[in-house]
Design a protein around this motif. Sequence first.
Motif, PDB file in Angstrom:
ATOM      1  N   LYS A  92      -8.505   2.157  -7.352  1.00 15.39           N
ATOM      2  CA  LYS A  92      -9.530   3.037  -7.933  1.00 15.39           C
ATOM      3  C   LYS A  92     -10.578   3.411  -6.888  1.00 15.39           C
ATOM      4  O   LYS A  92     -11.013   4.564  -6.795  1.00 15.39           O
ATOM      5  N   GLU A 104      -9.196   6.077  -4.610  1.00 15.12           N
ATOM      6  CA  GLU A 104      -9.183   7.386  -5.266  1.00 15.12           C
ATOM      7  C   GLU A 104     -10.574   8.013  -5.247  1.00 15.12           C
ATOM      8  O   GLU A 104     -10.750   9.183  -4.901  1.00 15.12           O
ATOM      9  N   ALA A 137      -1.145   4.759  -4.365  1.00 16.66           N
ATOM     10  CA  ALA A 137      -0.784   5.286  -5.680  1.00 16.66           C
ATOM     11  C   ALA A 137       0.721   5.387  -5.863  1.00 16.66           C
ATOM     12  O   ALA A 137       1.194   5.844  -6.898  1.00 16.66           O
TER      13      ALA A 137
END
Length: 513
Positions: free
Chosen positions: A484, A487, A264
């Motif tokens: 994604k 996460e 990120a």
Amino acid sequence: MRLKKWFGTATTAVLVSSLVLAGCGGNAKNEGNTANSTNSPSSSEGAAPAAKEVVTLKAYFPGDKPAGFDAVLQAVNDKLKKDNIGAALNINFMPWTDYGNAVSVKMSAGEEFDMYLDAPWISMNQMIESKSLTELDAAVAARPELKASIPEEMWEYNKFGGKIMGIPLGTTQGQLYGVLIRKDLREKYGLPELKTLDDLEKFLYAVKENEKDIKPFVINGIKADKLPFFLSNSANLAQDEVLEIGVNMFSYSIKDKKVIGQWASPTIADAYERVTKYYKDGIISKNIAQEQNAETLFKQGKYAATYYAADGVEGLKYSEMLKDGSDKLEIFIPNGEQAKPYTAYQQWNFLCIPTTSKHSDVTMDVVNWLSIKENHDLMEYGIQGKDWEPVGDSSYKALSGYTFPGYVLTWRPTLNRTPDTMMQDDKKWFDFSTKTSNFTLSPIAGFNFNAEKVKTEYAKITPLHDSIFLPLSQGLIPAEEGKKTMEDKMASLGGQKVIDEIQAQIDAVTSGK
């Protein structure tokens, strides 16, 4: 230099205290005299000092015994006696695969020894918690040669709980990443010396378009988590993020003072996009996930570029390619002219002394003695004239197959010599990485993650490194999809609790600054 990968998955066994070395002369604990701690031969006027009783110090180190080690050890012990240090060394090597467990068993069984290699990735944190390691602050301060041979930053930022719990062993002061390329191919395509990532990209695509039997870039799959670090426009620069904090998959945002996932990090977002593109276009091998022979394939001339780190080890793997007298290799360091990477001056290996050793002062005297260049060179490079010969003050020519693993005992940034076979570019960047002034102090320097409080959650998220994070870094999983997925998986497995604990430990370190 980091040797974590050499060891693989380190044991977390708690090592217990060691006892007294059998048959070592029966001296009382700490029989060495701190006031005379350097133990150099006296040059004062008058009668020569009385010969000291010789204590045999037992050591355990990982790895195979070097070829010719017995002769070198005898020479070391002869000089220790000549210099009246009051010690002889009994060094024992054990296989890497079982080193941590073997040492633990020996200590649990009450076997006595005086020094050994430990590290946070082996069992050092547990040893400190169990008060099994000797604090060395006063002993280091009393030994000037040892103190001076290691930069002050290494001493300061390799403490545990504010104390020196082991002698930090290292040569470099931070990570400097790059790419080793075939200079002859660059010149063949009429390309100028590589200065930017765009230059590198032109080179890699030129190879793809023009060569039938040579592929662009190879790296072992396990090392591919480094790709985003040296394929980013921010590579080797101290910008708004600390990219590595010593905890896989996480980084620390200086701007926000928050722990975040590396995937990120906005600083290296361009690198994930670039890796995705390179994998899709065939610049990176489609076999990258299973690739384990990058070094061999590059040496065989099957690839035009490979991974490089200025650590004094990576570049040496390829110096034999220049034995034909050619000058066909060169190193590209992204942002090389402006490079001043963040670093915590963190080292990964420590020489430790068990608290129950009765010979801790003499052990420190020997460590200090090994910090004098002549003695350091004897142990690390062997017998001069037989195993090696000096080339100036900072290089040497090997005359035999003797290779001592300096990372267990003798690595000192100020005393290190490089092989005369080291390629010019490699020596330039390795020398660069040994100097503290070429790095920027990380604001979280001094942080060493202890996962004990969140070991259950940490154990759950650790497999994500191999299953998602590494394939994302390799380009196998496209950037957006991989980010994604990371996460979502982190959230479902309790990763936030790990992040909160890392954050708390970093906050504790930074609050005192």
